[in-house]
Design an enzyme around this catalytic site. Structure first.
Site, PDB file in Angstrom:
ATOM      1  N   GLU A 119     -28.484 -19.964  27.658  1.00  0.00           N
ATOM      2  CA  GLU A 119     -28.682 -18.576  28.072  1.00  0.00           C
ATOM      3  C   GLU A 119     -28.953 -17.711  26.851  1.00  0.00           C
ATOM      4  O   GLU A 119     -28.163 -16.854  26.465  1.00  0.00           O
ATOM      5  CB  GLU A 119     -27.462 -18.105  28.865  1.00  0.00           C
ATOM      6  N   HIS A 124     -23.919 -13.222  29.764  1.00  0.00           N
ATOM      7  CA  HIS A 124     -24.517 -14.480  30.222  1.00  0.00           C
ATOM      8  C   HIS A 124     -25.976 -14.270  30.590  1.00  0.00           C
ATOM      9  O   HIS A 124     -26.465 -13.144  30.621  1.00  0.00           O
ATOM     10  CB  HIS A 124     -23.771 -14.996  31.463  1.00  0.00           C
ATOM     11  N   GLU A 145     -24.659 -10.600  33.632  1.00  0.00           N
ATOM     12  CA  GLU A 145     -25.707 -11.606  33.772  1.00  0.00           C
ATOM     13  C   GLU A 145     -27.066 -10.950  33.583  1.00  0.00           C
ATOM     14  O   GLU A 145     -27.396  -9.993  34.266  1.00  0.00           O
ATOM     15  CB  GLU A 145     -25.662 -12.221  35.173  1.00  0.00           C
ATOM     16  N   HIS A 156     -22.735 -20.224  27.021  1.00  0.00           N
ATOM     17  CA  HIS A 156     -23.696 -21.194  27.543  1.00  0.00           C
ATOM     18  C   HIS A 156     -24.936 -21.175  26.658  1.00  0.00           C
ATOM     19  O   HIS A 156     -25.688 -20.205  26.655  1.00  0.00           O
ATOM     20  CB  HIS A 156     -24.058 -20.853  28.992  1.00  0.00           C
TER      21      HIS A 156
HETATM   22 ZN   LIG Z   1     -23.579 -18.513  31.805  1.00  0.00          ZN
END
Ligand SMILES: [Zn+2]
Length: 1105
Positions: A809, A903, A988, A806
């Site tokens: 990010e 992420h 994350e 992504h």
């Molecule tokens: Zn992500």
């Protein structure tokens, strides 16, 4: 009780005696006795009814007693009464006695008083009332006794409870109760205020029904309500009747939930009335609930504006090699020409204003059962990892070349002398002029607090392979140019001038401005950017000062919204001057008259589409959609110049999409000043005051909202001032990390290689946009070329890491940088780690998205982390080939021990992991599973557990190991299910900061992110040491022992990448916000937030708890 008419009935007498005794003695001392007595009374009342004696006086007496009984001991006795069926009996009595003509007024009064007491404690009250036919009895009483305040009050109190049931509300509306309430509410008066208050409450509840709201509009009551509100506002000067004023607003709020209501509100000049009255209320803090509700209504009624764009399709289009018919791109470009995708013609029109009139008897129950866990995977077949053979081995064999370490025999290598030669298939990278500066190559350690004192000289304007690009200031007047799209230098005054700039390469081991420029030359962007943003060129040196969470100023959102409303009320004050517009080829579109800021974002990862000066020092900014897409705006990166020193500017990014943001919880934007950089402080700093994030008045077309109509965009607003004259400043959502930065870092990593390190850089594949996707292999060289050592080398377990699927990010890239630097480090831990594992790393899964300033997607207009089940080699090459690598490993029985995809998380704090567990998924759902289904060792918990012990930013409490349906095509789930990797994770990292541990209260910086990447490595080493064994199964058992089988409960987190509405805050305009996401977590901060507290005072929002 001193009632003179002693009832003749001896049973009642007996009971009375008992009651008096209980009442007189010790109140609630003997709950059991109370319960028995209550039961007896109920029985008595029932039998009275049956025996048809209908002795009104007897019943009355019992009601008196009950009333006293229930007044004492509070809710507990009422609870007993309700549980014994008391409500139903009261309704029976009400009904049977209502048939008497005329009904006993005293009896009706007592019954309603009792019902009012009981009503709020009986969840089924509304249904019972409706089924028993009591609604009409009460309504008729109200109608016949409008002047009888004594009887009217309890009746209205009961009516108020009836009305909270939505089916009742509709039925009552049909019977004219809305009109009835409007007869009762009245202009300012000191008399009967409690009556008025109850009537308003009932009215407010009734108006939640859209049918009733329409009825009120049709009856012309919107101007009436406004006039009444204004009357109370003017006369209630000592603010004694806040609740009545609030009640009037609540009715308006509910009416304006329908389009017709909003229209009537605007026609009645509601905006001005509420705006002016609120402005007058502002200085009195106790009136905040009024101001807040007013602002809620005004925001809702604010006519939806058109986003100032010709189309919401990305300003840049990329021609795909083939366009799958069902894919998002086909949909995007299949609209007939001329169709306006910015607003829907029918945007507001098809609002379904009819109530669902199905009478579900269990409606209250259903509410209770409302589960937010719809997304949990409940198919046991899918929950059991089934290795998917994937492609035939013949096809996968080509991936062997990425694993030469598994076959290399090292026979011809002279160990520890010439290891450099062991760098096959090194990505051809241009030479980094490492010898220019004699101090280079020593990798000086970054010392805290030092500024860059060394300088290097650069030519101005800076040339990129012959392409004229940005001037780096210098020359007379230091006029920082930022003219986007200019093909040649328009002002040659500074050409050839030499500028002294800080030599960040001395302090940042992996950074080198010259290498960066070289890398940019090989980076392919769809808009063919020719400029380099200074922050990426100079680099970023973490500030030494702490950056705590920004404390939210009380009422900031409200004041911002009021400023937005002023645009409507005073339209002439609005400049509406477009100062930057990517959709116009000649961008920039204005002459520099010195009155406006200049904007630019035509550089790697930049994505500003348009800038509009709305007031002298306020700008609306519109972000570009992801390429080949029409939405996904959240990431931003742009440049500002032409500022005045000491002036506060307000910036509004007006087309954000997520419904909440950490910008509401202490996160600031990032700013980079070129003047600061040149002065020896090249760094991004957290900046901005008056930050908030809220739903705005720009309509979001259904095309961009997944077919849903009537949606809005969100505004991120922040204010800031600039310290330097003639500065060029950059703003970003998070610390930028471009693809060219990655290439520079990888190139510089080579320099960290020692003879003991085995580092290989391959090109996994080319992306659609023509950028190469690097694949790294890092491990330790075998100790010697003896069979034993070669064997140990080849048999090291594999760790597979990836990041940045992504593009928005960027924090994931900083964590990855920390991991890579640690792995290439000289510490004993790093050596041990390399000796323990072979690392396979794809540091950037979506280079094209990163280059082009996308937030979420690749050039195919798709989220690549939803393509893992069936990646298309042409459209999703990086995913296709990364998955193939894993499939190849599975085929040769070398599936990695750990897979982790890095992420960033926009709506949560801390760093945490998502994993996959059958058991924990089953626990969170209702599916019944046999114990054999649940046999699972707890190995998946070991790594996050270790991380929570050693990494200060990591929080075990935020981890989740539940498999969601919506995530079935993410890397984590596919690698777990198809490749059979038990420890398959998403890690994350917060964009904001931490609320626990050492960094509690601080915003996260690149130092902490890089540290996290290093700690991840340390954790892997500890994972290895937990075992010290090669026996894999034994390893799992050991982990289980350490973790304990009764380990901490899992936190179920609904959405991996877009978590649900974590920290409830009513920032949205709709009180019954249909798009409010399920709340399955409650952030503690919400309660510290003054805005939130305001709303807590509004009883209508208490259902949130
Ligand atoms: Zn992500």
């Amino acid at each position: 009780t001193s009632n003179p008419d002693v009832p003749s009935n001896s049973r009642v007498l007996m009971l009375l005696g008992q009651l008096e005794k209980i009442n007189g003695e010790a109140m609630v001392r003997d709950a059991e006795t109370a319960r028995q007595v209550t039961a007896k009374i109920l029985h008595l009342i029932q039998t009275q009814g049956e025996s048809n004696t209908r002795d009104v006086q007897t019943i009355l007496n019992i009601l008196y007693i009950l009333s006293e009984l229930l007044t004492v001991g509070r809710g507990r006795r009422v609870g007993v009464f309700v549980s014994k069926g008391g409500t139903g009996i009261l309704f029976q009595i009400l009904l049977s006695n209502s048939k008497e003509l005329p009904p006993s007024e005293e009896l009706m009064l007592q019954l309603h008083s009792l019902l009012a007491k009981v009503g709020s404690k009986d969840r089924k009250f509304g249904v019972k009332a409706r089924l028993s036919g009591a609604l009409n009895v009460t309504v008729n009483l109200v109608k016949q006794n409008l002047q009888n305040a004594k009887l009217l009050l309890p009746c209205l109190q009961v009516l108020r409870v009836y009305s909270t049931n939505s089916v009742n509300a509709i039925s009552l509306g049909k019977n004219g109760v809305v009109e009835l309430m409007f007869k009762i509410i009245a202009p300012y008066s000191k008399k009967n205020t409690s009556l008025l208050k109850v009537a308003l409450d009932a009215l407010g509840a009734l108006l939640k029904s859209k049918t009733n709201a329409r009825r009120a509009v049709d009856g012309g009551h919107v101007p009436v309500l406004l006039a009444l509100y204004l009357d109370w506002h003017r006369n209630d000067t000592r603010h004694r009747h806040m609740l009545i004023r609030k009640g009037l607003l609540v009715s308006l709020r509910n009416i304006t939930n329908i389009k017709l209501g909003r229209k009537a509100f605007l026609e009645a000049d509601g905006m001005r009335i509420l705006y002016n009255s609120s402005t007058e209320c502002l200085p009195v803090r106790t009136l905040d609930p009024l101001v807040n509700t007013s602002s809620l209504i005004m925001r809702k009624c604010f006519p939806k504006n058109r986003l100032p764009l010709p189309t919401i399709k990305s300003a840049f289009q990329y021609q795909l090699p083939h366009v799958p018919a069902a894919g998002p791109v086909a949909q995007l470009y299949s609209q007939p020409p001329g169709v306006d995708d910015v607003v829907d013609e029918s945007d507001d029109n098809d609002e379904t204003e009819a109530d669902t009139e199905n009478d579900t008897e269990n409606e209250e129950d259903e509410k209770d059962h409302h589960t937010s866990n719809d997304d949990i995977e409940t198919d046991l077949n899918k929950l059991h990892p089934k290795k998917n053979p994937g492609r035939p081995f013949e096809e996968l064999r080509v991936y062997e070349r990425f694993f030469s370490e598994l076959s290399e025999d090292f026979q011809v290598i002279l160990f520890l002398k010439n290891a450099q030669a062991l760098s096959p298939k090194r990505v051809p990278m241009s030479s980094s002029q490492e010898d220019v500066n004699p101090t280079k190559g020593q990798n000086p350690q970054l010392q805290e607090g030092c500024e860059v004192s060394a300088t290097r000289q650069i030519q101005s304007p800076l040339l990129l392979g012959g392409i004229a690009t940005r001037r780096v200031g210098g020359g007379g007047g230091s006029n920082w140019g930022s003219d986007c799209g200019s093909e040649g230098p328009e002002d040659e005054a500074g050409e050839g001038a030499v500028l002294e700039v800080p030599d960040t390469a001395l302090l940042l081991p992996l950074h080198d401005p010259d290498v960066y420029v070289e890398m940019v030359k090989g980076t392919h962007s769809v808009p063919q950017y020719a400029e380099v943003a200074y922050p990426d060129y100079f680099g970023h040196i973490t500030p030494t000062f702490r950056e705590p969470h920004q404390e939210r100023v009380y009422g900031v959102q409200r004041s911002k919204i009021f400023q937005d409303i002023e645009r409507l009320i005073h339209p002439n004050d609005i400049l509406d001057k477009v100062v930057y517009d990517l959709d116009i080829p000649s961008c920039p579109v204005i002459e520099d008259d010195g009155e406006s800021l200049k904007f630019n974002s035509q550089f790697e990862s930049g994505n500003l589409r348009k800038a509009i000066q709305v007031r002298k020092y306020e700008y609306d900014l519109v972000l570009n959609s992801d390429i080949n897409s029409n939405h996904y705006h959240q990431w931003f990166y742009f440049e500002v110049s032409g500022m005045r020193v000491g002036t506060t500017y307000r910036f509004n990014i007006i087309n954000c999409e997520k419904s909440n943001s950490q910008f509401n919880y202490g996160m600031q934007v990032l700013m980079y000043s070129v003047q600061e950089a040149i002065s020896g402080r090249p760094r991004w700093v957290r900046t901005g005051t008056d930050i908030c994030y809220y739903k705005n008045h720009f309509a979001r077309s259904s095309i961009a909202a997944g077919g849903q109509k009537g949606k809005s965009y969100y505004t991120l607003t922040f204010s800031t001032s600039f310290r330097h004259k003639d500065d060029v400043c950059y703003f970003a959502y998070h610390y930028p990390y471009t693809y060219s930065t990655l290439k520079m870092h990888l190139s510089k990593l080579e320099a960290l290689r020692t003879p003991q390190i085995y580092l290989r850089q391959d090109v996994l594949c080319e992306t659609l946009g023509g950028n190469s996707c690097p694949l790294l292999t890092i491990t330790a060289m075998p100790e010697s070329n003896s069979n034993d050592h070669i064997c140990q080398f080849r048999n090291r377990p594999l760790i597979f890491l990836s990041a940045r699927v992504h593009p928005g990010e960027t924090n994931a890239s900083w964590v990855m940088k920390g991991t890579l630097e640690f792995l290439m480090g000289t510490s004993p831990l790093a050596s041990s780690l390399r000796e323990a594992y072979i690392f396979k790393i794809v540091p950037m899964l979506n280079p094209d998205g990163v280059v082009n300033g996308n937030h979420r997607c690749s050039l195919s207009g798709e989220d690549l982390n939803r393509q893992w089940q069936n990646p298309n080699p042409e459209l999703h090459p990086t995913i296709y080939h990364t998955k193939s690598l894993l499939q190849y490993l599975a085929h040769i029985q070398r599936a990695p021990l750990v897979f982790c995809d890095y992420h960033g998380h926009s709506r949560k704090k801390n760093v945490f992991m998502y994993g996959c567990s059958v058991k924990e998924t089953v626990w969170q759902s209702n599916i019944s599973a046999t114990s054999s289904d649940l046999q699972e060792d707890l190995g998946y918990r070991a790594l996050p557990k270790i991380l929570s012990q050693i990494a200060p930013a990591f929080s075990m409490a935020s981890c989740s190991f539940v498999v969601e349906r919506s995530k079935e095509s993410t890397a984590r789930v596919v690698v777990w299910r198809e490749i059979g990797v038990q420890r398959s994770y998403t890690m994350e990292s917060t964009l904001c900061g931490c609320d626990q541990g050492k960094y509690k209260g601080l915003q996260i910086g690149t130092r902490e992110l890089e540290e996290m990447g290093a700690q991840f490595c340390v954790a892997l080493l500890r994972l290895k040491r937990l075992t010290g064994l090669r026996n894999h199964q034994h390893l799992l058992d050991l982990e289980s022992d350490i973790i304990g089988s009764h380990s901490c409960p899992t936190t179920y987190v609904m959405d991996e990448d877009e978590p649900s509405f974590l920290e409830a805050i009513d920032y949205s305009a709709e009180s019954n916000d249909e798009d409010a996401e399920p709340e399955n977590e409650h952030g503690s901060e919400a309660h510290e937030n003054p805005d939130h507290l305001d709303h807590l005072s509004d009883s209508e929002t208490n259902h949130r708890d």
